[in-house]
Write a protein that holds these residues in place. Structure first.
Motif, PDB file in Angstrom:
ATOM      1  N   VAL A 148       6.755  -2.674  -6.081  1.00  0.00           N
ATOM      2  CA  VAL A 148       7.761  -3.736  -5.889  1.00  0.00           C
ATOM      3  C   VAL A 148       8.915  -3.404  -6.408  1.00  0.00           C
ATOM      4  CG1 VAL A 148       7.265  -5.771  -6.855  1.00  0.00           C
ATOM      5  CG2 VAL A 148       5.815  -4.602  -5.802  1.00  0.00           C
ATOM      6  N   ALA A 149       8.880  -2.453  -7.103  1.00  0.00           N
ATOM      7  CA  ALA A 149      10.422  -2.813  -8.407  1.00  0.00           C
ATOM      8  C   ALA A 149      10.730  -1.623  -7.872  1.00  0.00           C
ATOM      9  CB  ALA A 149       9.770  -1.421  -9.538  1.00  0.00           C
ATOM     10  N   ALA A 150      10.613  -0.758  -6.516  1.00  0.00           N
ATOM     11  CA  ALA A 150      11.222   0.399  -6.094  1.00  0.00           C
ATOM     12  C   ALA A 150      12.110  -0.064  -4.432  1.00  0.00           C
ATOM     13  CB  ALA A 150      10.677   1.685  -5.292  1.00  0.00           C
ATOM     14  N   THR A 151      11.365  -1.289  -3.722  1.00  0.00           N
ATOM     15  CA  THR A 151      11.778  -1.717  -2.641  1.00  0.00           C
ATOM     16  C   THR A 151      11.551  -3.102  -3.247  1.00  0.00           C
ATOM     17  OG1 THR A 151       9.502  -2.161  -2.206  1.00  0.00           O
ATOM     18  CG2 THR A 151       9.657   0.295  -2.125  1.00  0.00           C
ATOM     19  N   GLY A 152      10.661  -3.863  -3.172  1.00  0.00           N
ATOM     20  CA  GLY A 152      10.404  -5.634  -3.223  1.00  0.00           C
ATOM     21  C   GLY A 152       9.272  -6.222  -2.895  1.00  0.00           C
ATOM     22  N   LEU A 153       8.776  -4.771  -2.214  1.00  0.00           N
ATOM     23  CA  LEU A 153       7.391  -5.295  -1.593  1.00  0.00           C
ATOM     24  C   LEU A 153       6.620  -4.870  -2.101  1.00  0.00           C
ATOM     25  CD1 LEU A 153       9.310  -5.277   2.288  1.00  0.00           C
ATOM     26  CD2 LEU A 153       8.763  -7.699   0.496  1.00  0.00           C
ATOM     27  N   THR A 154       5.293  -4.701  -1.458  1.00  0.00           N
ATOM     28  CA  THR A 154       4.517  -3.784  -1.456  1.00  0.00           C
ATOM     29  C   THR A 154       3.850  -3.114  -0.760  1.00  0.00           C
ATOM     30  OG1 THR A 154       2.897  -5.589  -0.623  1.00  0.00           O
ATOM     31  CG2 THR A 154       3.007  -6.084  -2.796  1.00  0.00           C
ATOM     32  N   GLY A 205       1.303  -2.155   0.985  1.00  0.00           N
ATOM     33  CA  GLY A 205       1.022  -3.228   1.805  1.00  0.00           C
ATOM     34  C   GLY A 205       1.460  -4.585   2.948  1.00  0.00           C
ATOM     35  N   ALA A 206       2.596  -5.218   2.587  1.00  0.00           N
ATOM     36  CA  ALA A 206       3.523  -5.654   3.546  1.00  0.00           C
ATOM     37  C   ALA A 206       4.259  -4.685   4.007  1.00  0.00           C
ATOM     38  CB  ALA A 206       4.340  -6.125   2.485  1.00  0.00           C
ATOM     39  N   ILE A 207       5.389  -3.817   3.210  1.00  0.00           N
ATOM     40  CA  ILE A 207       5.416  -2.397   3.758  1.00  0.00           C
ATOM     41  C   ILE A 207       4.493  -1.861   5.351  1.00  0.00           C
ATOM     42  CG2 ILE A 207       6.658  -0.455   3.619  1.00  0.00           C
ATOM     43  CD1 ILE A 207       7.789  -0.680   0.781  1.00  0.00           C
ATOM     44  N   ARG A 208       3.983  -1.655   4.963  1.00  0.00           N
ATOM     45  CA  ARG A 208       2.884  -0.955   6.409  1.00  0.00           C
ATOM     46  C   ARG A 208       2.744  -2.909   7.219  1.00  0.00           C
ATOM     47  NH1 ARG A 208       0.729   3.948   6.191  1.00  0.00           N
ATOM     48  NH2 ARG A 208       0.893   4.730   3.399  1.00  0.00           N
ATOM     49  N   GLN A 209       2.423  -3.674   7.088  1.00  0.00           N
ATOM     50  CA  GLN A 209       1.975  -4.714   8.188  1.00  0.00           C
ATOM     51  C   GLN A 209       3.645  -5.021   8.815  1.00  0.00           C
ATOM     52  OE1 GLN A 209       0.429  -8.153   6.280  1.00  0.00           O
ATOM     53  NE2 GLN A 209      -0.338  -7.042   4.859  1.00  0.00           N
ATOM     54  N   ILE A 210       5.109  -4.900   8.454  1.00  0.00           N
ATOM     55  CA  ILE A 210       6.462  -5.122   8.830  1.00  0.00           C
ATOM     56  C   ILE A 210       6.280  -3.735  10.129  1.00  0.00           C
ATOM     57  CG2 ILE A 210       8.404  -5.374   8.139  1.00  0.00           C
ATOM     58  CD1 ILE A 210       7.871  -6.833   5.639  1.00  0.00           C
TER      59      ILE A 210
END
Length: 239
Positions: A159-165, A167-172
């Motif tokens: 979250v600190a490095a990308t703004g997303l979890t 899991g969210a990154i993988r879903q996108i």
């Protein structure tokens, strides 16, 4: 004509993709969800502007100025501008002031405006001057590595490095991959198995949330509103 987009990958570890586009007879697009933040320049009616665009956690309609030209650098996951935390930019942007066709001010210094062919040179300078940094843990984990930290610690790190979890990154990532396959003519049922959805309703919900289109809309003509940049993403390792 719509939104004419050209893009290319980059061999530089800090860059996911470089793109440019032109709008013709279009006033709105569907901005597809993306895990990457971007540096974008555009010119409309003689006015040049630039902004840092944060990740987008879902697909959303976005206005497009008519007869405008755009250029963007999509940064790799794990990169950041420490003075503009990515976590504060999710679904938003930060304008860059004092931009002309030739120059911009970036963190107190004058820079030549980059273009499609010299984006890597521009980003290398950003890295040398400490404006862009890369956290190696993020690409390592997304590539399949297993660091010796707790799941909660790793989640905070993402979250600190990308703004997303993670899991969210993988879903996108999965939804974008599925959308490209459908546009290439792969049947929806085969896409389900290729990218790991439970069934076609699961695929349909994911496409609607992250791409803003159904499988039918992606595979056929008839939707006037164009999509933002959509390309076959690099594969991710196992979670």
């Amino acid at each position: 004509m719509g939104l004419l987009i050209e893009s290319r990958p980059s061999e530089l570890a800090y860059i996911e993709r470089v793109w440019r586009s032109r709008s013709e007879n279009v006033s709105q697009m569907m901005s597809v969800a993306t895990s990457n933040w971007e540096l974008v320049f555009w010119e409309h009616q003689g006015q040049v502007e630039a902004a840092v665009l944060g990740p987008e956690a879902k697909a959303t309609p976005a206005p497009v100025p008519e007869d405008a030209v755009f250029f963007g650098i999509s940064f790799a996951l794990g990169t950041s501008m420490p003075h503009i935390p990515v976590s504060r930019l999710v679904g938003g942007n930060a304008a860059i002031p004092e931009v002309t066709r030739r120059s911009l001010w970036l963190k107190g210094s004058a820079w030549h405006v980059p273009d499609y062919d010299n984006a890597e040179m521009f980003v290398r300078r950003m890295v040398r001057e400490g404006i862009v940094d890369l956290d190696p843990v993020v690409p390592a984990v997304l590539g399949g590595a297993s660091p010796d930290v707790s799941g909660r610690t790793l989640q905070r790190h993402f979250v600190a490095a990308t703004g997303l979890t993670q899991g969210a990154i993988r879903q996108i990532h999965r939804a974008r991959q599925a959308a490209v396959l459908i546009q290439e003519g792969v049947p929806a049922q085969e896409v389900v198995h290729r990218v790991g959805y439970f069934d076609q309703p699961h695929l349909a919900r994911s496409l609607k949330r992250y791409v803003g289109r159904t499988a039918t809309q992606l595979s056929g003509p008839g939707v006037r509103e164009p999509l933002s940049l959509l390309y076959k993403p690099r594969p991710l390792g196992p979670a």
